[in-house]
Scaffold this active site. Structure first.
Site: not given
Length: 335
Positions: A170, A174, A227
């Site tokens: 993933d 985050d 990202r």
């Protein structure tokens, strides 16, 4: 801090700057390149954070982690996770490889630092949920089955520095759900797909607006796809002095009315260095200035952004020096 407080802050206007090969060569021919290298070398070995993690706010005076607390050395998962989950402050020194699963809790007032160049967290990651004052340095994160580092739910004053991220399923990092006052510096993102997400969904404006203030500097986005970061609602997010190389999808994406300053970076072979809006997310405000675009596309810009100097002082390195100084300084074994 209220939305009205932000409205009173000075802003910077949109500015487009495309620096070609001639400009790069000219900069290298001047003393500015030498100065940039000197600044980079000095900051690579800093023992305290700069950027948003250094700001006094929310009852926390900068980010000190486990400074002054007991120092322990761990080499197995059970001992490591036990110290991470204790309420007391610690400096936790990681030796060798720690194999964990999923995302494991890391509580407040901790420094987690690897010993040597090969200290590794494998298979899982670290999760901060309503935590503050945490430093994570000199660690390799490989093969995480979820996020390698998750900063969420009002966590604040976190410094992630000189780490290496690879092979995760993933995200590498985050930063979501009203986390705040964070610095991510001198890290190597090696071929990662979803490197860094700020703001987890388009529907979380009420919690995230006015939060998620993050500084990214001197990171190496090395063949990673996207990202770097992708941002929703945050302001300001300050992306400066990073080296973007061969990022196949995009470099930075500002969405959902976020405010992002992209400053003095080096983009090499990045077809879409900067987006305003991405996928189903609406446009965000984004200002770019003083970047180098080598073999890269044209950045998208929109609107104005709160000036990071409102919060902290900084002096960017000459961006033309970054392909040399950033790969040499990032990752483990340098502090």
């Amino acid at each position: 801090m209220s939305t009205q407080d932000f409205a009173r802050r000075p802003s910077i206007s949109r500015r487009g700057l495309l620096a070609g090969a001639a400009a790069t060569a000219a900069a290298l021919a001047t003393g500015a390149a030498t100065t940039g290298t000197a600044h980079a070398a000095q900051r690579a070995f800093a023992s305290t954070p700069d950027g948003f993690a250094s700001v006094n706010a929310l009852g926390q005076n900068g980010t000190t982690g486990g400074a002054g607390a007991p120092v322990v050395t761990v080499s197995d998962a059970d001992t490591f996770l036990d110290y991470c989950d204790r309420n007391e402050p610690y400096t936790i020194q990681v030796q060798g490889t720690i194999n964990i699963t999923s995302k494991q809790a890391l509580r407040s007032n901790k420094t987690v630092v690897g010993l040597g160049a090969n200290a590794t967290i494998a298979g899982g990651g670290l999760d901060m949920y309503r935590r503050q004052n945490v430093i994570i340095r000199n660690l390799r994160f490989v093969g995480a089955e979820d996020d390698a580092i998750s900063v969420q739910q009002d966590s604040h004053h976190i410094w992630i520095d000189h780490c290496y991220f690879a092979e995760g399923l993933d995200g590498a990092i985050d930063i979501v759900r009203a986390a705040d006052y964070i610095t991510v510096s001198w890290n190597h993102f090696d071929g990662f797909d979803k490197s860094i997400l700020i703001g987890h969904s388009d529907g979380n404006a009420s919690q995230d607006t006015g939060k998620l203030r993050v500084t990214f500097h001197h990171n190496y986005f090395d063949g990673s796809r996207q990202r770097h970061p992708r941002v929703r609602f945050a302001e300001p997010v300050h992306v400066y002095n990073n080296y973007f190389r061969n990022n196949t999808l995009y470099g930075v994406a500002s969405t959902e009315n976020a405010g992002v300053l992209v400053e003095a970076n080096y983009f090499e072979n990045v077809p879409h260095p900067v987006y305003s809006g991405y996928d189903e997310s609406g446009p965000g405000r984004v200002v770019e200035r003083d970047n180098v675009y080598a073999g890269s596309g044209t950045p998208q810009t929109l609107g104005t952004v709160v000036e990071p100097r409102t919060y902290y002082a900084y002096t960017p390195d000459n961006p033309s020096t970054l392909p040399g100084t950033v790969p040499a300084g990032v990752g483990t074994g340098k502090i």
